[in-house]
Design a protein around this motif. Structure first.
Motif, PDB file in Angstrom:
ATOM      1  N   LEU A 169       0.849  -1.200   0.000  1.00 33.73           N
ATOM      2  CA  LEU A 169       0.000   0.000   0.000  1.00 33.73           C
ATOM      3  C   LEU A 169       0.875   1.237   0.000  1.00 33.73           C
ATOM      4  O   LEU A 169       1.846   1.325   0.751  1.00 33.73           O
ATOM      5  CB  LEU A 169      -0.901   0.022   1.242  1.00 33.73           C
ATOM      6  CG  LEU A 169      -1.729   1.311   1.435  1.00 33.73           C
ATOM      7  CD1 LEU A 169      -2.865   1.378   0.427  1.00 33.73           C
ATOM      8  CD2 LEU A 169      -2.272   1.420   2.857  1.00 33.73           C
ATOM      9  N   LYS A 170       0.508   2.182  -0.846  1.00 34.16           N
ATOM     10  CA  LYS A 170       1.169   3.485  -0.854  1.00 34.16           C
ATOM     11  C   LYS A 170       0.101   4.562  -0.925  1.00 34.16           C
ATOM     12  O   LYS A 170      -0.778   4.511  -1.790  1.00 34.16           O
ATOM     13  CB  LYS A 170       2.123   3.597  -2.049  1.00 34.16           C
ATOM     14  CG  LYS A 170       2.987   4.862  -2.033  1.00 34.16           C
ATOM     15  CD  LYS A 170       3.989   4.838  -3.177  1.00 34.16           C
ATOM     16  CE  LYS A 170       4.905   6.052  -3.116  1.00 34.16           C
ATOM     17  NZ  LYS A 170       5.878   6.043  -4.254  1.00 34.16           N
ATOM     18  N   VAL A 171       0.158   5.488   0.022  1.00 38.68           N
ATOM     19  CA  VAL A 171      -0.819   6.576   0.089  1.00 38.68           C
ATOM     20  C   VAL A 171      -0.063   7.886  -0.087  1.00 38.68           C
ATOM     21  O   VAL A 171       0.906   8.160   0.624  1.00 38.68           O
ATOM     22  CB  VAL A 171      -1.555   6.558   1.449  1.00 38.68           C
ATOM     23  CG1 VAL A 171      -2.424   7.795   1.606  1.00 38.68           C
ATOM     24  CG2 VAL A 171      -2.402   5.304   1.574  1.00 38.68           C
ATOM     25  N   LEU A 183      -3.296  12.066   0.524  1.00 41.76           N
ATOM     26  CA  LEU A 183      -4.714  11.782   0.746  1.00 41.76           C
ATOM     27  C   LEU A 183      -5.351  12.895   1.584  1.00 41.76           C
ATOM     28  O   LEU A 183      -4.868  13.230   2.665  1.00 41.76           O
ATOM     29  CB  LEU A 183      -4.858  10.439   1.453  1.00 41.76           C
ATOM     30  CG  LEU A 183      -6.180   9.687   1.218  1.00 41.76           C
ATOM     31  CD1 LEU A 183      -6.331   9.335  -0.253  1.00 41.76           C
ATOM     32  CD2 LEU A 183      -6.208   8.416   2.051  1.00 41.76           C
ATOM     33  N   SER A 220       3.246   4.333   3.652  1.00 42.43           N
ATOM     34  CA  SER A 220       3.233   3.087   2.876  1.00 42.43           C
ATOM     35  C   SER A 220       3.346   1.909   3.837  1.00 42.43           C
ATOM     36  O   SER A 220       3.761   2.054   4.985  1.00 42.43           O
ATOM     37  CB  SER A 220       4.388   3.057   1.869  1.00 42.43           C
ATOM     38  OG  SER A 220       5.624   3.086   2.556  1.00 42.43           O
ATOM     39  N   LEU A 255      -9.800   4.729   2.850  1.00 41.71           N
ATOM     40  CA  LEU A 255      -9.096   3.632   2.171  1.00 41.71           C
ATOM     41  C   LEU A 255     -10.062   2.542   1.720  1.00 41.71           C
ATOM     42  O   LEU A 255      -9.835   1.879   0.702  1.00 41.71           O
ATOM     43  CB  LEU A 255      -8.034   3.034   3.096  1.00 41.71           C
ATOM     44  CG  LEU A 255      -6.827   3.916   3.421  1.00 41.71           C
ATOM     45  CD1 LEU A 255      -5.949   3.250   4.471  1.00 41.71           C
ATOM     46  CD2 LEU A 255      -6.020   4.218   2.165  1.00 41.71           C
ATOM     47  N   ILE A 299      -3.959   6.437  -4.149  1.00 38.75           N
ATOM     48  CA  ILE A 299      -3.842   5.177  -3.414  1.00 38.75           C
ATOM     49  C   ILE A 299      -3.325   4.121  -4.385  1.00 38.75           C
ATOM     50  O   ILE A 299      -3.912   3.910  -5.457  1.00 38.75           O
ATOM     51  CB  ILE A 299      -5.193   4.728  -2.834  1.00 38.75           C
ATOM     52  CG1 ILE A 299      -5.748   5.778  -1.865  1.00 38.75           C
ATOM     53  CG2 ILE A 299      -5.056   3.380  -2.118  1.00 38.75           C
ATOM     54  CD1 ILE A 299      -7.162   5.494  -1.395  1.00 38.75           C
ATOM     55  N   THR A 300      -2.232   3.464  -4.002  1.00 37.35           N
ATOM     56  CA  THR A 300      -1.646   2.420  -4.840  1.00 37.35           C
ATOM     57  C   THR A 300      -1.617   1.116  -4.056  1.00 37.35           C
ATOM     58  O   THR A 300      -1.114   1.075  -2.920  1.00 37.35           O
ATOM     59  CB  THR A 300      -0.215   2.795  -5.273  1.00 37.35           C
ATOM     60  OG1 THR A 300      -0.232   4.069  -5.925  1.00 37.35           O
ATOM     61  CG2 THR A 300       0.364   1.745  -6.221  1.00 37.35           C
ATOM     62  N   VAL A 301      -2.172   0.049  -4.632  1.00 39.20           N
ATOM     63  CA  VAL A 301      -2.181  -1.274  -3.998  1.00 39.20           C
ATOM     64  C   VAL A 301      -1.423  -2.241  -4.896  1.00 39.20           C
ATOM     65  O   VAL A 301      -1.769  -2.410  -6.073  1.00 39.20           O
ATOM     66  CB  VAL A 301      -3.626  -1.782  -3.773  1.00 39.20           C
ATOM     67  CG1 VAL A 301      -3.593  -3.166  -3.125  1.00 39.20           C
ATOM     68  CG2 VAL A 301      -4.420  -0.813  -2.897  1.00 39.20           C
ATOM     69  N   GLN A 350      -2.239   1.681  -9.240  1.00 39.39           N
ATOM     70  CA  GLN A 350      -3.020   2.818  -8.740  1.00 39.39           C
ATOM     71  C   GLN A 350      -4.511   2.504  -8.841  1.00 39.39           C
ATOM     72  O   GLN A 350      -4.982   2.008  -9.864  1.00 39.39           O
ATOM     73  CB  GLN A 350      -2.694   4.084  -9.554  1.00 39.39           C
ATOM     74  CG  GLN A 350      -3.329   5.347  -8.989  1.00 39.39           C
ATOM     75  CD  GLN A 350      -2.861   6.595  -9.717  1.00 39.39           C
ATOM     76  OE1 GLN A 350      -1.682   6.734 -10.027  1.00 39.39           O
ATOM     77  NE2 GLN A 350      -3.790   7.495 -10.003  1.00 39.39           N
ATOM     78  N   ALA A 372     -12.916  -1.235  -3.139  1.00 44.40           N
ATOM     79  CA  ALA A 372     -11.826  -1.545  -2.207  1.00 44.40           C
ATOM     80  C   ALA A 372     -11.634  -3.056  -2.110  1.00 44.40           C
ATOM     81  O   ALA A 372     -10.505  -3.554  -2.126  1.00 44.40           O
ATOM     82  CB  ALA A 372     -12.126  -0.955  -0.836  1.00 44.40           C
TER      83      ALA A 372
END
Length: 502
Positions: free
Chosen positions: A260-262, A265, A277, A301, A312-314, A318, A327
């Motif tokens: 996870l990278k935020v 936000l 992250s 999230l 938001i990157t999972v 992205q 989600a």
């Protein structure tokens, strides 16, 4: 010599063929705080419901101020000056504070039936002042914080000249400041001779305010100790029947790729330019005071509240999350803070609750497959050691710890990349906590990234690899497990610290 207010002897109770209380003992003296402890399902709530007239005992005696009593209704318990403040508060939100305090006991002008509002306001003000509360009695209860509502419940009990007060998990949803205020009130009630039965899973509180502790296990009485003459380890052993050698069994894991990278936000008025992250196998704790924005971040999230801006990157992809289904599809799962209102459908069965976010997995040709649902439920019940009569038992009839396991189980079944745990051990006993911690270790070992929100600093420091601290919607602190201290975390939680943590 201290006067004995209450004695419960050889109390037994069965529901159908299940014996939930087996010759349980408990007593209470005037001016003492007596803790009642035990794992979820130990029988504490049933015993207190017998004391409060909600249930009738099958056998045994209840003696109040030297006289044997049979409480067949809550009103009979109330007449004996017994009151209980439940974990789920029983106030009516659209009524004022004074209307809630005197509900069913309103002051009237003689026999006219007309309410004497002025007198009711004066009396409500008097009881609130005794608790050090500066609340206008005409305020709608819905406008109060949880801590203030709890104080209103205590004011209501005082207005009935309560002599025996049961407090069930009273600090579960309170801020540290509200907890301190509550403990001041408890101390003042002790001086007035009120006897209090204190139910909590928070060991630190027991040793801070209680005089004696009685432990139950599997519906049976285990023993009573003076708090000054026992230890946390001894109480835990009494509760679970064995020693728990490591309260926070955190294991070291080699982290994998970024899960996870935020970036940036933002949610207007709630979250401000959040960056952080989490890597595979990493447990990141999110600490802060109530209202800091932790739950709001979790809901953004998970798509409950879409962000106004930010990325938001999972798993290097992205994602644009505007609702929960997006989600879930992105591999994110959220175990909510309030399991009863947001996490479960209480009247429904264990199997149906587990199926809800997994309908595609348990369906065939667009219809739910009973066999697939049973297979999935059985897997989760075994993995999480969920104690229920069967998969068809309603979740509302389970203990708090088992309800929490059902919430966790239904999201585990989605095989998430990121698991968000919002207050995962709130209201569960120390044995269930240990099981949840072991599960977190197991998931981390499997490469799941975990974001844990917790108000318990020992838990934050004991079960995380890194700690992020929030204050007023901003990240104000970032610590490794080795760097963190309670003082550093609280400094950041009150607005100090690094505002550029990531």
């Amino acid at each position: 010599m201290t006067a004995q207010l209450l004695e419960m002897r050889d109390i037994s109770k069965s529901f159908s063929a299940v014996k939930v209380l087996d010759q349980v003992q408990f007593d209470l003296e005037a001016g003492e705080v007596h803790a009642l402890m035990g794992e979820n399902g130990a029988g504490k709530s049933t015993l207190m419901k017998i004391l409060n007239g909600v249930y009738t005992k099958d056998s045994g005696t209840v003696t109040v101020k030297g006289k044997v009593q049979d409480m067949n209704s809550p009103s009979e318990a109330q007449n004996l000056k017994i009151a209980m403040i439940h974990q789920e508060l029983n106030l009516i939100p659209h009524l004022t504070v004074m209307e809630n305090i005197f509900l069913g006991r309103e002051f009237t002008y003689g026999s006219t039936g007309l309410i004497h509002w002025k007198k009711m306001k004066q009396e409500a003000d008097r009881y609130l002042s005794q608790l050090g509360l500066q609340i206008d009695p005409t305020t709608l209860t819905s406008e109060l914080s949880v801590g203030q509502q709890q104080m209103v419940e205590i004011a209501k009990a005082l207005s009935m000249n309560t002599e025996i007060l049961v407090l069930d998990e009273p600090t579960a949803a309170l801020t540290n400041r509200e907890i301190d205020a509550l403990f001041d009130v408890i101390a003042s009630l002790k001086v007035k001779g009120v006897g209090m039965i204190y139910i909590s899973h928070r060991m630190e509180e027991i040793f801070r305010i209680c005089d004696r502790v009685t432990v139950m296990r599997d519906g049976k009485y285990v023993g009573t100790k003076r708090v000054s003459e026992t230890s946390m380890d001894e109480i835990v052993k009494m509760m679970v029947g064995r020693e728990i050698t490591d309260r926070f069994p955190k294991i070291d894991i080699e982290f994998g790729a970024e899960k996870l990278k935020v970036e940036g936000l933002t949610l207007k008025g709630k979250l401000h330019n959040i960056f952080f992250s989490i890597r595979a196998g990493e447990i990141v704790a999110l600490a802060g005071l109530m209202g800091a924005g932790r739950t709001e971040l979790a809901k953004v999230l998970f798509g409950v509240t879409p962000a106004d801006q930010g990325v938001i990157t999972v798993s290097s992809k992205q994602v644009n999350i505007r609702k929960p289904i997006e989600a879930i599809q992105a591999g994110i799962a959220l175990v909510t803070e309030d399991r009863k209102d947001e996490g479960l459908l209480l009247p429904m069965s264990v199997s149906h609750n587990i199926a809800l976010p997994n309908l595609l997995a348990v369906s065939k040709f667009g219809f739910m497959s009973k066999a697939r649902n049973e297979e999935l439920t059985d897997k989760m019940m075994k993995q999480l050691h969920i104690k229920a009569l069967s998969a068809n038992q309603s979740v509302g009839s389970l203990s708090g710890g088992n309800q929490q396991k059902v919430v966790i189980g239904k999201w585990l079944a989605t095989n998430p990349e990121l698991l968000i745990l919002d207050e995962p051990t709130r209201g569960v006993d120390i044995g269930a906590k240990k099981e949840i911690y072991d599960l977190m270790n197991q998931l981390a070992r499997q490469g799941v990234a975990i974001l844990m929100i917790s108000s318990e600093l020992p838990e934050v420091m004991g079960m995380s690899d890194r700690i992020l601290v929030m204050h007023e919607g901003r990240i104000t602190g970032h610590f490794t497990r080795e760097e963190a201290t309670q003082e550093k975390i609280m400094f950041a939680a009150t607005g100090g610290g690094n505002r550029d943590a990531s």
